[in-house]
Design an enzyme around this catalytic site. Structure first.
Site, mmCIF file in Angstrom:
data_model
loop_
_atom_site.group_PDB
_atom_site.id
_atom_site.type_symbol
_atom_site.label_atom_id
_atom_site.label_comp_id
_atom_site.label_asym_id
_atom_site.label_seq_id
_atom_site.Cartn_x
_atom_site.Cartn_y
_atom_site.Cartn_z
ATOM 1 N N ARG A 51 11.761 -5.631 5.029
ATOM 2 C CA ARG A 51 11.644 -4.141 4.638
ATOM 3 C C ARG A 51 12.488 -3.231 5.632
ATOM 4 O O ARG A 51 12.933 -3.439 6.869
ATOM 5 C CB ARG A 51 10.139 -3.905 5.136
ATOM 6 C CG ARG A 51 9.641 -2.139 5.050
ATOM 7 C CD ARG A 51 8.327 -1.702 5.119
ATOM 8 N NE ARG A 51 7.793 -2.272 6.171
ATOM 9 C CZ ARG A 51 6.350 -2.290 6.297
ATOM 10 N NH1 ARG A 51 5.569 -1.818 5.476
ATOM 11 N NH2 ARG A 51 5.792 -2.847 7.084
ATOM 12 N N ARG B 257 -10.016 0.748 8.578
ATOM 13 C CA ARG B 257 -9.310 -0.611 8.814
ATOM 14 C C ARG B 257 -10.326 -1.392 9.640
ATOM 15 O O ARG B 257 -10.195 -2.566 9.999
ATOM 16 C CB ARG B 257 -8.075 -0.707 9.994
ATOM 17 C CG ARG B 257 -6.793 -0.020 9.115
ATOM 18 C CD ARG B 257 -6.032 -1.288 8.688
ATOM 19 N NE ARG B 257 -4.958 -1.316 9.380
ATOM 20 C CZ ARG B 257 -3.621 -0.784 9.286
ATOM 21 N NH1 ARG B 257 -3.431 -0.022 8.505
ATOM 22 N NH2 ARG B 257 -2.773 -1.195 9.955
ATOM 23 N N ARG C 37 -0.715 -8.904 13.122
ATOM 24 C CA ARG C 37 -1.198 -8.022 12.356
ATOM 25 C C ARG C 37 -1.944 -8.673 11.162
ATOM 26 O O ARG C 37 -3.021 -8.253 10.958
ATOM 27 C CB ARG C 37 -0.079 -7.372 11.548
ATOM 28 C CG ARG C 37 0.629 -6.448 12.587
ATOM 29 C CD ARG C 37 2.033 -5.621 12.222
ATOM 30 N NE ARG C 37 1.994 -5.004 11.123
ATOM 31 C CZ ARG C 37 3.110 -4.608 10.305
ATOM 32 N NH1 ARG C 37 4.393 -5.140 10.802
ATOM 33 N NH2 ARG C 37 2.950 -4.156 9.048
ATOM 34 N N LYS D 163 0.802 -1.212 0.082
ATOM 35 C CA LYS D 163 -0.093 -0.032 -0.013
ATOM 36 C C LYS D 163 0.803 1.253 0.174
ATOM 37 O O LYS D 163 0.743 2.317 -0.809
ATOM 38 C CB LYS D 163 -0.925 -0.020 1.130
ATOM 39 C CG LYS D 163 -1.926 -1.220 1.285
ATOM 40 C CD LYS D 163 -2.760 -1.233 2.484
ATOM 41 C CE LYS D 163 -1.924 -1.101 3.952
ATOM 42 N NZ LYS D 163 -1.234 -2.574 4.298
ATOM 43 N N ARG E 102 11.119 -1.209 11.266
ATOM 44 C CA ARG E 102 9.955 -0.641 11.989
ATOM 45 C C ARG E 102 10.097 -1.526 13.258
ATOM 46 O O ARG E 102 10.293 -2.986 13.032
ATOM 47 C CB ARG E 102 8.783 -0.799 11.298
ATOM 48 C CG ARG E 102 8.362 0.508 10.886
ATOM 49 C CD ARG E 102 7.274 0.342 9.800
ATOM 50 N NE ARG E 102 5.740 -0.258 10.200
ATOM 51 C CZ ARG E 102 4.967 -0.415 9.400
ATOM 52 N NH1 ARG E 102 4.868 0.373 8.277
ATOM 53 N NH2 ARG E 102 3.805 -0.980 9.820
HETATM 54 P P1 AP5 Z 1 4.831 -1.577 1.960
HETATM 55 O O1 AP5 Z 1 4.570 -0.667 0.503
HETATM 56 O O2 AP5 Z 1 5.486 -1.011 2.935
HETATM 57 O O3 AP5 Z 1 3.557 -2.430 2.361
HETATM 58 P P2 AP5 Z 1 2.158 -1.799 3.107
HETATM 59 O O4 AP5 Z 1 1.029 -2.328 2.590
HETATM 60 O O5 AP5 Z 1 2.308 -0.298 3.273
HETATM 61 O O6 AP5 Z 1 2.507 -2.514 4.631
HETATM 62 P P3 AP5 Z 1 2.395 -2.110 6.129
HETATM 63 O O7 AP5 Z 1 3.155 -2.871 6.835
HETATM 64 O O8 AP5 Z 1 2.745 -0.500 6.153
HETATM 65 O O9 AP5 Z 1 0.963 -2.103 6.308
HETATM 66 P P4 AP5 Z 1 0.417 -2.013 7.693
HETATM 67 O O10 AP5 Z 1 -1.127 -1.865 7.119
HETATM 68 O O11 AP5 Z 1 0.503 -3.293 8.270
HETATM 69 O O12 AP5 Z 1 1.022 -0.823 8.666
HETATM 70 P P5 AP5 Z 1 0.478 0.577 8.791
HETATM 71 O O13 AP5 Z 1 1.660 1.409 8.864
HETATM 72 O O14 AP5 Z 1 -0.824 1.051 8.108
HETATM 73 O O15 AP5 Z 1 5.785 -2.729 1.380
HETATM 74 C C1 AP5 Z 1 6.030 -3.936 2.272
HETATM 75 C C2 AP5 Z 1 7.282 -4.463 1.952
HETATM 76 O O16 AP5 Z 1 7.279 -5.078 0.639
HETATM 77 C C3 AP5 Z 1 8.399 -3.443 1.435
HETATM 78 O O17 AP5 Z 1 9.893 -3.818 1.927
HETATM 79 C C4 AP5 Z 1 8.393 -3.183 -0.161
HETATM 80 O O18 AP5 Z 1 9.719 -2.663 -0.546
HETATM 81 C C5 AP5 Z 1 7.946 -4.645 -0.420
HETATM 82 N N1 AP5 Z 1 7.205 -4.552 -1.610
HETATM 83 C C6 AP5 Z 1 6.132 -3.756 -2.052
HETATM 84 N N2 AP5 Z 1 5.751 -3.952 -3.258
HETATM 85 C C7 AP5 Z 1 6.190 -5.158 -3.627
HETATM 86 C C8 AP5 Z 1 5.994 -6.039 -4.907
HETATM 87 N N3 AP5 Z 1 5.088 -5.796 -5.760
HETATM 88 N N4 AP5 Z 1 6.934 -7.110 -4.966
HETATM 89 C C9 AP5 Z 1 7.992 -7.280 -3.873
HETATM 90 N N5 AP5 Z 1 8.076 -6.641 -2.923
HETATM 91 C C10 AP5 Z 1 7.331 -5.511 -2.820
HETATM 92 O O19 AP5 Z 1 0.005 0.559 10.270
HETATM 93 C C11 AP5 Z 1 0.837 -0.003 11.471
HETATM 94 C C12 AP5 Z 1 -0.079 -0.179 12.717
HETATM 95 O O20 AP5 Z 1 -0.602 1.388 13.010
HETATM 96 C C13 AP5 Z 1 -1.231 -1.054 12.758
HETATM 97 O O21 AP5 Z 1 -0.650 -2.430 13.130
HETATM 98 C C14 AP5 Z 1 -1.973 -0.398 13.864
HETATM 99 O O22 AP5 Z 1 -1.450 -0.634 15.258
HETATM 100 C C15 AP5 Z 1 -1.925 1.268 13.466
HETATM 101 N N6 AP5 Z 1 -2.667 1.735 12.459
HETATM 102 C C16 AP5 Z 1 -2.603 2.097 11.325
HETATM 103 N N7 AP5 Z 1 -3.801 2.624 10.784
HETATM 104 C C17 AP5 Z 1 -4.858 2.204 11.637
HETATM 105 C C18 AP5 Z 1 -6.145 2.219 11.404
HETATM 106 N N8 AP5 Z 1 -6.689 2.718 10.696
HETATM 107 N N9 AP5 Z 1 -6.903 1.710 12.588
HETATM 108 C C19 AP5 Z 1 -6.095 1.206 13.647
HETATM 109 N N10 AP5 Z 1 -4.991 1.223 13.886
HETATM 110 C C20 AP5 Z 1 -4.184 1.621 12.761
HETATM 111 MG MG MG Z 2 2.731 1.126 5.029
#
Ligand code: AP5
Ligand code: MG
Ligand code: ZN
Length: 225
Positions: free
Chosen positions: A127, A91, A171, A16, A160
């Site tokens: 990552r 979410r 997660r 994402k 992270r």
């Molecule tokens: P990346 O693009 O970083 O993936 P992502 O989908 O953004 O993954 P996140 O881990 O950031 O998602 P998340 O939803 O768990 O975390 P968030 O920060 O939102 O890609 C991942 C890896 O893959 C990278 O190394 C990249 O290079 C690689 N990659 C990408 N595309 C690729 C491809 N096509 N092929 C190969 N490799 C690839 O949330 C963190 C925490 O915050 C949550 O756990 C929760 O506690 C809190 N939180 C955030 N938002 C909310 C909400 N709305 N409600 C409640 N809690 C929330």
């Molecule tokens: Mg992300």
């Protein structure tokens, strides 16, 4: 110009954030990641960061009320007048309902980046992120030119705290139980575009862009690509 609200849904590590950076430029919409907003609060030592910390460290969702207040403050800002690109929000169904109440008649464009659970651990554990500019790398799939250094701004890369094998499990459980039901929620409304997130990032980008700019807008039906 009508307002354009785009939502990227997908499991942790689905890509994402990687796609949101490029889509935000292509669509000229601000990229709003609730995860990034929480991490900025953590880094800044705010009260909100303190309240979110334990949930994030354990891989659990932060309670809806904390997320909603932060998100609605952000989208009230001037740069969001023409719309915005949401990454990691909503979410939960409660978050989606709160957004719906705010948007009124405006139906968001929803893209689901699909990656099987079996690929997620490797993506998350490998990552690395830039401390300065937030650029996203992967030790295998998108390695920086110089180890530990950002290609874009030469900032230091870090891992992270929630990017461990153990926390990924929680997660993913949170994703399947609380976030995946959003697909049915939005399928009943404007539709959901499914994009295969296992492809090369450039192809994922093209598929996301096509689904956002393509026939789904205004058609009222989901498309599958
Ligand atoms: P990346 O693009 O970083 O993936 P992502 O989908 O953004 O993954 P996140 O881990 O950031 O998602 P998340 O939803 O768990 O975390 P968030 O920060 O939102 O890609 C991942 C890896 O893959 C990278 O190394 C990249 O290079 C690689 N990659 C990408 N595309 C690729 C491809 N096509 N092929 C190969 N490799 C690839 O949330 C963190 C925490 O915050 C949550 O756990 C929760 O506690 C809190 N939180 C955030 N938002 C909310 C909400 N709305 N409600 C409640 N809690 C929330
Ligand atoms: Mg992300
Ligand atoms: Zn950087």
């Amino acid at each position: 110009m009508s307002k354009n609200v785009v939502i990227l849904v997908g499991a942790p590590g689905a890509g994402k954030g990687t796609q949101a950076v490029r889509l935000s430029q292509a669509l000229e919409l601000p990229h709003i990641s609730t995860g990034d907003l929480f991490r900025a609060n953590l880094a800044g030592g705010t009260a909100l960061g303190d309240r979110a910390r334990s949930f994030m460290d354990q891989g659990e969702l932060v309670p809806d009320e904390l997320v909603l207040e932060m998100l609605f403050d952000r989208v009230a800002q001037e740069d969001c007048q023409k719309g915005y690109l949401l990454d990691g929000f909503p979410r939960t169904i409660a978050q989606a309902e709160a957004l719906e109440a705010r948007l009124g008649d405006l139906v968001p464009t929803v893209v689901d980046i699909q990656v099987p659970d079996s690929d997620i651990e490797q993506r998350i554990v490998g990552r690395r992120m830039c401390k300065e500019c937030g650029a996203i790398f992967h030790l295998t799939f998108n390695a920086p030119a110089a180890e530990g250094t950002c290609d874009t701004c030469s900032g230091a890369l870090y891992q992270r705290k929630d990017d461990t094998k153990e926390v990924v499990r929680t997660r993913l459980e949170e994703y399947h139980s609380k976030t995946a039901p959003l697909i049915a929620f939005y399928t009943e409304r404007g539709g959901v575009s499914e994009v295969d997130g296992r492809q090369q990032p450039d192809l994922v980008f093209e598929a996301c862009l096509a689904s956002i700019q393509g026939p789904i807008q205004g058609s009222g039906h989901g498309v599958s690509i």
